[in-house]
Scaffold this motif. Structure first.
Motif, short mmCIF file in Angstrom:
data_model
loop_
_atom_site.label_atom_id
_atom_site.label_comp_id
_atom_site.label_asym_id
_atom_site.label_seq_id
_atom_site.Cartn_x
_atom_site.Cartn_y
_atom_site.Cartn_z
N ALA A 1 0.82 -1.10 0.00
CA ALA A 1 0.12 -0.10 0.08
C ALA A 1 0.92 1.04 0.01
CB ALA A 1 -0.89 0.04 1.19
N ASP A 2 0.84 1.90 -1.19
CA ASP A 2 1.58 3.03 -1.06
C ASP A 2 0.54 4.37 -0.81
OD1 ASP A 2 3.87 2.06 -2.23
OD2 ASP A 2 3.52 2.21 -4.30
N PRO A 3 1.18 5.37 -0.03
CA PRO A 3 0.45 6.40 0.26
C PRO A 3 0.24 7.46 -0.89
CG PRO A 3 2.72 6.84 0.75
CD PRO A 3 2.76 5.40 0.38
N ILE A 4 -1.22 8.11 -1.01
CA ILE A 4 -1.56 8.85 -1.89
C ILE A 4 -2.19 10.21 -1.28
CG2 ILE A 4 -2.14 7.09 -3.43
CD1 ILE A 4 -4.95 7.33 -2.63
N ALA A 5 -2.31 11.17 -1.95
CA ALA A 5 -2.93 12.32 -1.71
C ALA A 5 -4.10 12.80 -2.11
CB ALA A 5 -1.80 13.41 -1.90
N GLY A 6 -4.98 13.61 -1.61
CA GLY A 6 -6.24 14.03 -2.22
C GLY A 6 -6.95 14.89 -1.02
N LYS A 7 -7.77 15.75 -1.69
CA LYS A 7 -8.48 16.37 -0.97
C LYS A 7 -9.56 16.19 0.00
CE LYS A 7 -11.08 21.19 -1.33
NZ LYS A 7 -11.48 22.18 -1.94
N MET A 8 -9.76 16.65 1.27
CA MET A 8 -10.59 16.18 2.09
C MET A 8 -11.37 17.18 2.91
SD MET A 8 -10.55 14.10 5.96
CE MET A 8 -10.51 15.93 6.67
N LEU A 9 -12.78 16.97 2.83
CA LEU A 9 -13.81 17.97 3.35
C LEU A 9 -14.53 17.25 4.86
CD1 LEU A 9 -15.76 19.09 0.42
CD2 LEU A 9 -13.85 20.28 1.74
N HIS B 1 -13.19 12.13 1.26
CA HIS B 1 -12.12 12.24 0.44
C HIS B 1 -12.37 12.34 -1.03
CE1 HIS B 1 -9.38 11.36 4.02
NE2 HIS B 1 -10.56 11.07 4.47
N PHE B 2 -11.44 12.94 -1.79
CA PHE B 2 -11.58 12.91 -3.29
C PHE B 2 -10.33 12.62 -3.69
CE2 PHE B 2 -14.54 16.17 -1.60
CZ PHE B 2 -15.65 16.31 -2.40
N LEU B 3 -10.05 11.27 -4.18
CA LEU B 3 -8.87 10.56 -4.60
C LEU B 3 -8.94 10.57 -6.14
CD1 LEU B 3 -9.03 8.03 -1.84
CD2 LEU B 3 -8.09 10.29 -1.70
N PRO B 4 -7.94 11.42 -6.95
CA PRO B 4 -8.09 11.48 -8.43
C PRO B 4 -7.35 10.18 -8.71
CG PRO B 4 -6.18 12.73 -7.24
CD PRO B 4 -6.96 12.33 -6.21
N LEU B 5 -7.93 9.49 -10.05
CA LEU B 5 -7.46 8.55 -10.70
C LEU B 5 -6.54 9.12 -11.78
CD1 LEU B 5 -10.82 6.58 -11.41
CD2 LEU B 5 -9.10 5.84 -9.61
#
Length: 410
Positions: free
Chosen positions: A18-26, A349-353
């Protein structure tokens, strides 16, 4: 369904778990229910304790409005431009304009509190279950509800032509038999052992005379908490906490996977999938995602059910299976993983593909023009400055943590 980049996402020798990822969160309180509009842009979430519907633009990743309603909104379904919302603790289903949240009709089921709602995305009756497994057929045009002979708690409607209703029940351990009217043997016998009571799924054919039971799966899962049908309408899953277990008295393993059953005939098992908290299928691409306890996401191939790369997006999260879907016109995963005010990593969370040119072309044929980019470069952040009152987006992970560029997926 379009062939996407999923084949490239499958686990390769030497790849990290599991590699870490980034995305916006509200931040967002626990959803009572949710729907994604057909355009793949707007996520509508019910907030029972506030008496509100929250609208999110999943392209711009921001809340655009809140609509107050005169009831506690809970479970939801959408058909065309009409929103169907169950009132928490009441036997009432409301119809609203999906775009505005304006109330159109109030439909009384005349029974117990609404538990779940399901329908075909564009046509047919809407079905509502209650806390005591009763099923009502709601006529959107007439604004009426009719009790059927079907039973069930969790609901799903055939997404292709709306010709079948699927219901699921996770019975308590102290319930030995449940009556299913008109079924060949008349009863479903509930069995349980040290793993717990076995959940079951019933398929009902739909016609002018109402739901008619035509198939049943006696041993669908342990601790089941929903029903999900693949976009092609061929596989049905019961996401669960205990996974699939062999029949009582048979010791052949199980427990780590969810079973996939044929929607044509529920007795036919057509595969198994690594379990998780909840799941979602991409509406256009050949891509599925598993939410793993609000911490990781894992891709899978909807056809082969082979799991792929796992990515970590939160060090801690809420494992309630409440919301995971695809949004942003198919360019990102939208996932809720908790509302603990002491945690900076629990929320929506909004995680971009990361999409190929062919993927984007396929999405544009369905949704029109897409967002400018579907990914955030490794080692930098492309997120725009937050608007006043919005939390700052998480920074993208540096290359030293992500293992460097080159592995597709995010």
């Amino acid at each position: 369904m379009y062939r996407s980049v999923l084949a490239l996402l499958l686990i390769v020798p030497g790849a990290r778990a599991a590699d870490p990822i980034a995305g916006k969160m509200l931040p967002l309180p626990a959803p009572g229910g949710w729907v994604m509009t057909p355009d793949g842009v707007t996520l509508i979430v019910s907030q029972p304790d506030k008496g509100e519907l929250a609208y999110f633009d999943t392209v711009t990743e921001r809340q655009v409005k809140r609509v107050s309603v005169d009831f506690k909104p809970s479970v939801m379904a959408i058909q065309g431009d009409t929103l169907f919302v169950g009132a928490k603790g009441a036997s009432t289903v409301y119809t609203l304009e999906a775009k505005t949240g304006k109330q159109k009709k109030e439909i009384d089921l005349g029974g117990d509190a609404v538990a779940h709602i399901a329908c075909h995305p564009t046509k047919g009756l809407v079905y509502a279950s209650t806390a005591t497994y009763k099923i009502y057929a709601v006529d959107p045009a007439a604004g009426t509800a009719t009790k059927t002979k079907a039973i069930g708690h969790f609901l799903a409607v055939d997404p292709i032509n709306g010709s079948a209703l699927f219901t699921g029940v996770q019975p308590p351990n102290d319930q030995g038999e449940i009556l299913i009217q008109d079924f060949p043997d008349g009863r479903v016998k509930i069995t349980f052992d040290r793993w717990g009571a076995r959940a079951f799924i019933v398929k009902y054919a739909l016609d002018d005379k109402g739901p008619k039971p035509v198939s049943v799966q006696w041993n669908a899962a342990v601790s089941g908490h929903g029903l999900t049908i693949s976009p092609d309408g061929k596989k049905i899953f019961m996401p669960s906490g205990g996974g699939w277990r062999p029949p009582v008295g048979v010791n052949t393993g199980g427990g780590g996977e969810w079973a996939a059953f044929s929607t044509e005939k529920l007795t036919g098992r057509v595969g198994e999938l690594t379990g998780g908290t909840n799941m979602a299928f991409h509406p256009v691409l050949n891509l599925g995602v598993l939410n793993q306890a609000g911490r990781d996401i894992q891709f899978f191939n909807p056809r082969s059910l082979i799991t792929g790369k796992a990515f970590s997006f939160s060090p801690g999260g809420d494992a309630r299976p409440l919301l995971v879907t695809f949004g942003g016109k198919g360019t990102k995963i939208v996932l809720w993983n908790g509302d603990n005010p002491a945690s900076a990593t629990e929320g929506l969370h909004f995680l971009p593909l990361e999409l190929t040119a062919a993927d984007r072309t396929a999405l544009e044929k369905v949704y029109g023009k897409l967002p400018a980019t579907g990914s955030r470069p490794t080692g930098s952040s492309t997120a725009q400055a937050p608007k006043k009152g919005e939390p700052a987006p998480k920074k993208a992970m540096p290359a030293s943590l992500t293992g460097g560029p080159g592995f597709p997926g995010f």
